[in-house]
Structure formats: C-alpha cells, structure tokens
Scaffold this active site. Sequence first.
Site, PDB file in Angstrom:
ATOM      1  N   ASP A  83      -9.873   2.150  -2.167  1.00  0.00           N
ATOM      2  CA  ASP A  83      -9.073   2.115  -0.939  1.00  0.00           C
ATOM      3  C   ASP A  83      -9.590   3.142   0.065  1.00  0.00           C
ATOM      4  OD1 ASP A  83      -7.006   1.446   0.776  1.00  0.00           O
ATOM      5  OD2 ASP A  83      -5.394   1.910  -0.636  1.00  0.00           O
ATOM      6  N   ASP A 104      -2.369  -5.727   4.066  1.00  0.00           N
ATOM      7  CA  ASP A 104      -1.152  -5.235   3.420  1.00  0.00           C
ATOM      8  C   ASP A 104       0.026  -6.145   3.706  1.00  0.00           C
ATOM      9  OD1 ASP A 104      -2.097  -3.141   2.020  1.00  0.00           O
ATOM     10  OD2 ASP A 104      -1.593  -1.607   3.495  1.00  0.00           O
TER      11      ASP A 104
END
Length: 736
Positions: free
Chosen positions: A476, A546
């Site tokens: 990430d 997301d």
Amino acid sequence: MITYNSKTQTFRLDTANSTYCITIAQKGYLAHSYYGAKIGQDDVSYLTRQMEYPFADSSVFREKLSILDFLHQEYPTDGVGDFRKSALAITNNTGNNAVELKYKDFKITDGYPTLAGLPCVFDKSNKAQTLIITTCDDVLGIEVELYYIIFDDTNAIVRSAKIISHAQEPVFIKKAMSLAFDMDNDDYDAITLNGSWARERHIDRHPIHMGVQEACSVRGETSHQEHPFIAILEKTASWNSGNVYGVNFIYSGNFSALVQRNQFDSLRVMIGINPENFCWKLEPGATFETPQAVVTFSGEGLNGMSHAFHDLYRNHLIRSPYKNQMRPILINNWEATYFNFDTQKLIDIAREASKDGIEMLVMDDGWFGHRSFDDSSLGDWYVNEEKLKGGLKPLVDEVNKLGMKFGIWFEPEMVSPDSDLFRAHPDWAIQIKGREPGMARAQYVLDITRKEVRDHIMNQVEGILRSANIEYVKWDMNRQICDVGSLDLPADQTGEFFHRYVLALYSMQEQLIRDFPKLLLENCSGGGARFDPGMFYYSPQIWCSDDTDAIERLSIQEGTALVYPLSTMGAHVSVCPNHACGRVTPFKTRGYVALSGTFGYELDITKLPPEERAMIPGQIALYKKFSPLVREGDYYRIASACENHEYDCWMSMSRDKKQALVTFVQLYNHPNYKTRMIKLTGLDADKIYKITWPDEDKEKFPPIQLAGATIMNAGIPVRRDWGDYQAQLIFIEALP
Ligand code: DGJ
C-alpha cells in the site's frame, strides 16, 4: 513488420491493423508522416510538406522556422523554432536552451530492448521487432535513440528514447518525453481518466479545443486524480466503430499526457515523465532512458483500443506466475475490523470464510508496532503481540489448518513520526532542510532513494515473510509526496528525486518478487492511485479503489477496463450501507460487479445477514466457472450507465467466440417499461448461441437460442427487475 525505404527515406511499422510512418525530412529532421488504418506502399513523404502543394519540388529548402513550426514531428525539441510543446529540452554549461536533432542512423532488429531498472515489455514468442532511429545534436554532443517495438499479436507500438551524452561537461535534461507524434485534427474528441480518492478513472470525453489539454501528476505517484492515458477519437467514434488513438505510460510516478491543438489545426500528442520538478544531470558518457510508452490505433472504436492495450499487457508486460491462473478468493479484514482486531477475531473470520469456500485470509493494516489507529508505527515492521498473541506464525498456521492461504499488508515506503524507526532516523523522512515536512494521514514518506533506507525496510519486510507461510502481500501507499529533498542528492541533482524515487520503488518490488517468486503481490495506493502499467511488471493485480460500492464501481471499473485487463482489477464484495458512500445495493449485484475483477470479500463474515451469507458459495461457484473467461477473454463494453444513466452492460468473450459472459446492471427501476433488448457485439454472426441465465431459476428463465447475427442486430431481452441496482448475468455459448 518494420521496413525502411531508402528511396523515400521512410520507415514503416505495420501491425495487424495499422501503419505508422516516419520520414527523414529536409535537413535531417524526423517527420511523422502517417499513423492510422493500413495504407498502400506509397511514398508518404508528401504528407510532410503540407504548407505548399505537397507534390511540388521538395528539394527547395525554405528557412528553418517556416518548416519546424508546422512539420508533423516525431520527437520535437526545444528552442530551435518549433514553438509547440517540445518532447526534449536540454541545457548545458552555457545555460542555453536548445536541442536540434538530426537523423544519423537506424537499425531494425528482431527482439526487443530492455530498460535498466524500469518495467519494460517482453516477448516470449520471439516475434517482436524493434526499430531504433539514432538522431544527434552535435552542438550539445548528444545522441538520442528513438525505440519502436511491435508485436505480431497486438496493435500496439511501444516507444521510448535513450539520451547518450558525448559532451565534455554535464548536460541537464529538463524534459524527455517517451512518446510524441503530430497528426491532422479531424474534429477529434479526447478522452482522459479523471477522479479522486474512491472515484478513480472516470471517463471524461470532451472536444479538443485550441491550445494544450493535459492530464498530469506531480504527486510522486500516478494519482487518484489524473491518469497517464489519453485517447484521441473521431467525434462519431463509439464503443465499436470509428478511429481511436490511445496513449498510455508504463510508469508509476509524475507524468504528463497531453494533446495540443495548434494554428494549423494539427494535434501534437505526447506522454512521458512530467517535466515539472524534473531535471536530470547527465554526466559525460552517461545515458538516460525514458520509461516506455504505448500508442495504439483502432479503426473499431474504443473496444478495439481496449483489446490492443489488454493484449499487450497480458502477453508482454505482466510477469507474475499468477497471470494466467485463478487467483485465490480472498477475504480481507479492512472493512470488517479496520484497526480493531486480534488473533481470535481473524481466526473467527477465517473459520467462517473457509466453510463457504473462501481460500485466503488477508490481514490488512494494523498488525505491527503499536498501531491501533492510523497515527503510529509505520516503519516498525514487527508484530504487535498485544493483538497477535504469540506472534504471526501461530495465526498463519491456524489459518493454514483451515485450508486457507494467508496474506499480509505492508506500507513499506512510509514512516510514522510515532515510530521507533523515526525516533532512530528522523533524517530518513523526505524533507527539505529548515522546512517542516508536510504530513498526510499522520505519516511521512521515507527517502527510499537512499540504499540504507531501502535495505532496512526490505530486511524487515522479508523477515516477516520468512517468519510464517505468507503467500500474498498487499503493498500500500497512502499519501503523496511533497517537500522533496534528499540528503544523498547535491543541489544540481535534486530535480532527479521523483524519478529516482520511482526507480527505488521498482527495485524494492523487484527484490521482493525475486526473493519470493511464488508470492502473489497486489499493489494498492489509498485505493487505486497506483493503478498503472508500471506496477503490472511486479504485480498481476492492483486494488482498483477504496470504493467497494457496486454502483460507484461501475464507472471506476469501466474507466479502468478501457485500458487495463479485467484480470488486473482488484474487486471485492463488501457490506451495506457501503462504507464509502452509504448506498444500499443487493448482495447479488455486489457479487456480479466483483466477478469482473480479482474476486474477493472485504467484510466481517461472522456478522453477515444469513440470507447474504447463504449466497457466498453460489458466488464462488460462478467465479470458478467464469474466471478463465473474464481473465483471458476479450472485453467488450456494450453500454455505459455514465452515458445512458439507466444501465451498464459489458461482456467477456473467449477468443474463439464460443463463449461469452454478459453482465447487466440496471440503475433505477421504472414502472411500466418495455423489456429492453441488449445488442451484443463481436459474436460470430453465423453461429447459433444458447443463451442462459446461470444464476437464475431455469423454470422462470428458460434458455433461448439465437443466431449471432440476431443477437447483435435484434438483441436479447433483459428483464426489468423489481427495485433499483439489480443485476443479471447472461451466459452465451455456441452450439457445436
Ligand atoms: C488504503 C487501502 O486502499 C485500503 O484497502 C486499506 O488497506 C487501507 N489503506 C489501510 O490503511
């Protein structure tokens, strides 16, 4: 097939459906003479002389300025009379800004070049060909090699440039784009992919106005906001018809993708490293290689363009052994628990998930240091034993005993101010001396351009991976980069920082997949801010966004699939109300939308309503049945809810046109409407197809049979379902 005609001084690159021509024009300037649908073997040099009657005597040389400013150029340079945007800008110790490239030499070779430290295309079938045109500026003492790679199985051309210095003193490259070409405007539109966090890569189509239209990033990564892609297309071009040019960039940092429309109504198209905040010091004898960029031409609308990009990336860029494999169906605990979990909670999730056929547990953010919110511990990659009592191995072993794989989350490029790492090495954070470094999500970015920083982080990451049977990593990156300074770089090289950062990132991921060749790596950046082809070289899948809401995902996945294969799109089923937008959609629709990516779940299965839980095994069976088609088939966009505001429809079809999976999602139900007929595309007109609804009661929706021509021209009926956001899957199979 690449050829050079010495009589017409023209290079010609032919892909299956396109011709690309470069002509050595007067005084050795390199002209872009043609790109588009296939043309005859004519002398196209007349196309480079459009300011006079093109077939007049071409040996008369008019002054430089009246040539350079209108010539369709192949790699335009700065400061010598082409007043449009340049692709190359270099200054030397005189401080002057001028580059004038003249043709010197060429080479046509079988095979393909590789780039040091950068992702680059490859070809396992030994059918690639490369053209290298060498140009030079003797005043600066530099050579520029222009590379063009073509393949037999995709309509894409891969370009890059190599700058070689023969100067006595350092020169400074202020701009080096990877790809440029000029073309006549034909009342074209442009498409860019724009968005924001949780709204990535929405398609934005607009007329090309005079001047420059640019998509770019200066955020140190590709970004949520703009994307290294631009398409130029006829006003009438649609999904299935019309001429479309697409450019894309195999890179994961600051970029600029632009089209410039000028006084003569021609267009300049360029893509490359963003020249803003870029300056590369090139020492005598040194070389600088630009990342690769891709250009495609489709005479068959946007779907044709998508096929070219998808084929190129699937066949010639993604290296992972997982590329052609069914990905493990995962359950990720992020939306289930956020930071609030312990060993027991994870095992509870895994146990329940394993009962339904889910194959891998991914432990997301929060397992390390003393992290219980987003404000600490990045950089301290050791297990938080308060949460994971007894450490990682017992947890992983337990998950393995349930018959599941185990995956883990890292954010290796970051450091929290509240971390042992920052307390020990505050200077490892990117910062400008004397300036307070900018904080975002309570974290700083590590200066991974420094080897000791990279080594420290990779030692920790690899130590964790060796400590237990971990088969998947989610890498990430949750903030963007500013206040850029590095203790390792002298003042005249600070302009190299952003590119060095990307090279450092690539070297870390290269090390990871080299040391753990069986690892499934998924890239991610606060959702999809690093969804780019550069990352494909290291990871076969990237977290798309997301936003896991099925309806928001329609536009995100439509924009993403315009350029990138469905097999690369991380897509999960989550709970409602959705955590990003509060929308409530049917569980079934959430499943169908996620089936068009690397399918998985991101929810607390122990708390799922029983009627939703009961649907999971069926969704998994659908994934197993259709994943090969979705992964390896040709993607066709049939209809876009962004355009019609009513419904979305797309299809994955096998190469032999014998099977196709169609996904249809209705936005709003309306009373008293007729049945809608969906006209598919790309089928074999003469074949008879059996059409079934694989997830429905066969009594209610019995199979039908129609010819390909009928399905494409008259359409197949899709139901209007009761309620909003309903969806259906339709399977089409050719009769033997
Ligand atoms: C952003 C990612 O996109 C999410 O999936 C999750 O991993 C969080 N970061 C964790 O901080």
